[in-house]
Design a protein around this motif. Structure first.
Motif, PDB file in Angstrom:
ATOM      1  N   ASP A 151      56.008 -19.818  33.029  1.00 40.47           N
ATOM      2  CA  ASP A 151      54.888 -20.749  32.967  1.00 40.47           C
ATOM      3  C   ASP A 151      53.924 -20.295  31.867  1.00 40.47           C
ATOM      4  OD1 ASP A 151      53.554 -23.083  33.729  1.00 40.47           O
ATOM      5  OD2 ASP A 151      52.358 -22.047  35.225  1.00 40.47           O
ATOM      6  N   ASN A 152      52.670 -19.979  32.207  1.00 39.25           N
ATOM      7  CA  ASN A 152      51.689 -19.620  31.178  1.00 39.25           C
ATOM      8  C   ASN A 152      51.641 -18.128  30.885  1.00 39.25           C
ATOM      9  OD1 ASN A 152      50.512 -19.307  33.811  1.00 39.25           O
ATOM     10  ND2 ASN A 152      48.493 -19.184  32.886  1.00 39.25           N
ATOM     11  N   LEU A 153      52.475 -17.332  31.553  1.00 35.38           N
ATOM     12  CA  LEU A 153      52.460 -15.881  31.357  1.00 35.38           C
ATOM     13  C   LEU A 153      53.620 -15.423  30.479  1.00 35.38           C
ATOM     14  CD1 LEU A 153      51.347 -13.066  31.955  1.00 35.38           C
ATOM     15  CD2 LEU A 153      52.760 -13.056  34.019  1.00 35.38           C
ATOM     16  N   ILE A 154      53.264 -14.715  29.403  1.00 38.31           N
ATOM     17  CA  ILE A 154      54.264 -14.059  28.563  1.00 38.31           C
ATOM     18  C   ILE A 154      54.016 -12.573  28.705  1.00 38.31           C
ATOM     19  CG2 ILE A 154      55.040 -13.665  26.187  1.00 38.31           C
ATOM     20  CD1 ILE A 154      54.247 -16.602  25.629  1.00 38.31           C
ATOM     21  N   SER A 155      55.018 -11.854  29.223  1.00 42.95           N
ATOM     22  CA  SER A 155      54.867 -10.419  29.442  1.00 42.95           C
ATOM     23  C   SER A 155      55.951  -9.660  28.687  1.00 42.95           C
ATOM     24  CB  SER A 155      54.914 -10.089  30.940  1.00 42.95           C
ATOM     25  OG  SER A 155      56.110 -10.551  31.547  1.00 42.95           O
ATOM     26  N   SER A 156      55.637  -8.403  28.380  1.00 43.24           N
ATOM     27  CA  SER A 156      56.548  -7.563  27.617  1.00 43.24           C
ATOM     28  C   SER A 156      56.445  -6.127  28.111  1.00 43.24           C
ATOM     29  CB  SER A 156      56.197  -7.659  26.125  1.00 43.24           C
ATOM     30  OG  SER A 156      57.213  -7.105  25.329  1.00 43.24           O
ATOM     31  N   ARG A 157      57.518  -5.337  27.904  1.00 41.89           N
ATOM     32  CA  ARG A 157      57.597  -3.992  28.476  1.00 41.89           C
ATOM     33  C   ARG A 157      56.733  -2.957  27.792  1.00 41.89           C
ATOM     34  NH1 ARG A 157      64.077  -3.998  28.746  1.00 41.89           N
ATOM     35  NH2 ARG A 157      63.630  -4.153  26.538  1.00 41.89           N
ATOM     36  N   GLY A 158      56.699  -2.943  26.462  1.00 37.64           N
ATOM     37  CA  GLY A 158      55.950  -1.881  25.795  1.00 37.64           C
ATOM     38  C   GLY A 158      56.074  -1.923  24.289  1.00 37.64           C
ATOM     39  N   PRO A 159      55.625  -0.858  23.620  1.00 37.64           N
ATOM     40  CA  PRO A 159      55.552  -0.835  22.154  1.00 37.64           C
ATOM     41  C   PRO A 159      56.848  -1.207  21.432  1.00 37.64           C
ATOM     42  CG  PRO A 159      54.381   1.045  23.032  1.00 37.64           C
ATOM     43  CD  PRO A 159      55.069   0.382  24.198  1.00 37.64           C
ATOM     44  N   GLU A 160      57.985  -0.787  21.967  1.00 40.15           N
ATOM     45  CA  GLU A 160      59.249  -1.079  21.284  1.00 40.15           C
ATOM     46  C   GLU A 160      59.580  -2.567  21.289  1.00 40.15           C
ATOM     47  OE1 GLU A 160      60.100  -0.541  25.598  1.00 40.15           O
ATOM     48  OE2 GLU A 160      58.907   0.570  24.159  1.00 40.15           O
ATOM     49  N   ASN A 161      58.909  -3.328  22.143  1.00 42.94           N
ATOM     50  CA  ASN A 161      59.166  -4.763  22.252  1.00 42.94           C
ATOM     51  C   ASN A 161      58.128  -5.621  21.540  1.00 42.94           C
ATOM     52  OD1 ASN A 161      60.052  -3.938  25.589  1.00 42.94           O
ATOM     53  ND2 ASN A 161      61.501  -4.297  23.941  1.00 42.94           N
ATOM     54  N   ILE A 162      57.213  -4.999  20.814  1.00 42.83           N
ATOM     55  CA  ILE A 162      56.127  -5.733  20.167  1.00 42.83           C
ATOM     56  C   ILE A 162      56.622  -6.858  19.240  1.00 42.83           C
ATOM     57  CG2 ILE A 162      54.229  -5.533  18.495  1.00 42.83           C
ATOM     58  CD1 ILE A 162      53.489  -2.879  19.894  1.00 42.83           C
ATOM     59  N   PRO A 163      57.626  -6.644  18.396  1.00 40.69           N
ATOM     60  CA  PRO A 163      58.050  -7.762  17.527  1.00 40.69           C
ATOM     61  C   PRO A 163      58.455  -9.019  18.319  1.00 40.69           C
ATOM     62  CG  PRO A 163      58.931  -5.702  16.700  1.00 40.69           C
ATOM     63  CD  PRO A 163      58.332  -5.393  18.048  1.00 40.69           C
ATOM     64  N   ALA A 164      59.237  -8.847  19.371  1.00 39.66           N
ATOM     65  CA  ALA A 164      59.658  -9.993  20.180  1.00 39.66           C
ATOM     66  C   ALA A 164      58.465 -10.592  20.925  1.00 39.66           C
ATOM     67  CB  ALA A 164      60.745  -9.570  21.163  1.00 39.66           C
ATOM     68  N   PHE A 165      57.554  -9.744  21.394  1.00 37.98           N
ATOM     69  CA  PHE A 165      56.350 -10.188  22.093  1.00 37.98           C
ATOM     70  C   PHE A 165      55.483 -11.047  21.179  1.00 37.98           C
ATOM     71  CE2 PHE A 165      51.888  -9.040  23.397  1.00 37.98           C
ATOM     72  CZ  PHE A 165      51.883  -9.704  24.628  1.00 37.98           C
ATOM     73  N   ILE A 166      55.294 -10.587  19.945  1.00 36.29           N
ATOM     74  CA  ILE A 166      54.494 -11.342  18.979  1.00 36.29           C
ATOM     75  C   ILE A 166      55.161 -12.678  18.652  1.00 36.29           C
ATOM     76  CG2 ILE A 166      53.730 -11.390  16.564  1.00 36.29           C
ATOM     77  CD1 ILE A 166      53.180  -8.346  16.850  1.00 36.29           C
ATOM     78  N   LYS A 167      56.446 -12.646  18.392  1.00 32.76           N
ATOM     79  CA  LYS A 167      57.185 -13.869  18.042  1.00 32.76           C
ATOM     80  C   LYS A 167      57.059 -14.913  19.153  1.00 32.76           C
ATOM     81  CE  LYS A 167      61.821 -15.390  16.693  1.00 32.76           C
ATOM     82  NZ  LYS A 167      62.421 -16.162  17.766  1.00 32.76           N
ATOM     83  N   THR A 168      57.272 -14.484  20.391  1.00 33.71           N
ATOM     84  CA  THR A 168      57.205 -15.404  21.527  1.00 33.71           C
ATOM     85  C   THR A 168      55.775 -15.912  21.732  1.00 33.71           C
ATOM     86  OG1 THR A 168      59.049 -14.218  22.555  1.00 33.71           O
ATOM     87  CG2 THR A 168      57.761 -15.666  23.992  1.00 33.71           C
ATOM     88  N   SER A 169      54.797 -15.033  21.573  1.00 36.30           N
ATOM     89  CA  SER A 169      53.394 -15.425  21.726  1.00 36.30           C
ATOM     90  C   SER A 169      52.989 -16.444  20.671  1.00 36.30           C
ATOM     91  CB  SER A 169      52.492 -14.191  21.660  1.00 36.30           C
ATOM     92  OG  SER A 169      52.777 -13.291  22.702  1.00 36.30           O
ATOM     93  N   LEU A 170      53.374 -16.212  19.427  1.00 34.94           N
ATOM     94  CA  LEU A 170      53.047 -17.142  18.353  1.00 34.94           C
ATOM     95  C   LEU A 170      53.710 -18.499  18.555  1.00 34.94           C
ATOM     96  CD1 LEU A 170      53.082 -14.796  15.230  1.00 34.94           C
ATOM     97  CD2 LEU A 170      51.091 -15.973  16.210  1.00 34.94           C
ATOM     98  N   GLU A 171      54.934 -18.494  19.067  1.00 31.58           N
ATOM     99  CA  GLU A 171      55.623 -19.752  19.356  1.00 31.58           C
ATOM    100  C   GLU A 171      54.862 -20.546  20.411  1.00 31.58           C
ATOM    101  OE1 GLU A 171      59.613 -18.568  20.405  1.00 31.58           O
ATOM    102  OE2 GLU A 171      60.143 -18.214  18.310  1.00 31.58           O
ATOM    103  N   ARG A 172      54.326 -19.858  21.412  1.00 29.01           N
ATOM    104  CA  ARG A 172      53.570 -20.540  22.473  1.00 29.01           C
ATOM    105  C   ARG A 172      52.282 -21.161  21.923  1.00 29.01           C
ATOM    106  NH1 ARG A 172      53.348 -20.792  28.117  1.00 29.01           N
ATOM    107  NH2 ARG A 172      55.576 -20.741  27.842  1.00 29.01           N
ATOM    108  N   LEU A 173      51.713 -20.541  20.897  1.00 27.59           N
ATOM    109  CA  LEU A 173      50.460 -21.034  20.333  1.00 27.59           C
ATOM    110  C   LEU A 173      50.629 -22.263  19.433  1.00 27.59           C
ATOM    111  CD1 LEU A 173      48.805 -17.603  19.492  1.00 27.59           C
ATOM    112  CD2 LEU A 173      48.094 -19.211  21.283  1.00 27.59           C
ATOM    113  N   LYS A 174      51.866 -22.597  19.094  1.00 32.36           N
ATOM    114  CA  LYS A 174      52.105 -23.745  18.209  1.00 32.36           C
ATOM    115  C   LYS A 174      51.799 -25.055  18.903  1.00 32.36           C
ATOM    116  CE  LYS A 174      55.454 -21.658  15.157  1.00 32.36           C
ATOM    117  NZ  LYS A 174      56.810 -21.625  14.677  1.00 32.36           N
TER     118      LYS A 174
END
Length: 169
Positions: free
Chosen positions: A146-169
């Motif tokens: 739903d409205n929550l995008i969660s990620s495990r930690g520093p090693e996952n930052i690229p995927a976290f950013i990509k998914t977050s930016l997609e949600r902001l579109k």
């Protein structure tokens, strides 16, 4: 573009703030640091990254933002002890607007009692806390529910950013 509030205090995980904040700004979004005291400078736990608090929790409402970022580190644990932070994040969650939580970020959501029935990921030391909150822990680099995008930690930052930016579109 979107206005993204970053709820933060001392001892945040530096890269979980710096990298998403830089990516959001590069994409044209505005970031606003939200903390306990306007004008105070808080610092990261590893590199002592300084972040000046733009707005105190007393000055903001969920209506002021299009999304919220909760960086990890010890910051979410400190914030969960502050009723203002818990109420703000609970009220923001109820708007249905995106919340981006990484590493220990879900701790603030656990205390706000909003994770029941959701799929969530986070740092390995809070897996049981996530389950105790009634959520399903999912061991993936990024989990969207739903409205929550969660990620495990520093090693996952690229995927976290990509998914977050997609949600902001």
């Amino acid at each position: 573009m979107s206005i993204i509030g970053i709820i933060i205090t001392d001892m945040f995980e530096d890269v979980e703030y710096t990298e998403p904040a830089a990516a959001f700004q590069k994409a044209g979004h505005q970031i606003v640091s939200i903390g306990l005291e306007k004008g105070k400078t808080v610092r990261g736990k590893r590199n002592q990254t300084p972040v000046k608090i733009d707005k105190s929790l007393d000055e903001v409402t969920p209506l002021d933002f299009d999304a919220i970022l909760i960086p990890g580190g010890y910051s979410p644990d400190i914030l969960r002890g502050e009723e203002r932070a818990v109420e703000f994040i609970k009220n923001f969650f109820e708007t249905g607007k995106p919340i981006f939580a990484i590493c220990h970020g879900p701790q603030l959501l656990i205390t706000a009692k909003v994770l029941n029935g959701m799929k969530v990921t986070g740092w390995k030391s809070i897996i049981q806390d996530i389950k105790n909150a009634g959520a399903e822990y999912v061991n993936q680099e990024v989990v969207v529910d739903d409205n929550l995008i969660s990620s495990r930690g520093p090693e996952n930052i690229p995927a976290f950013i990509k998914t977050s930016l997609e949600r902001l579109k």
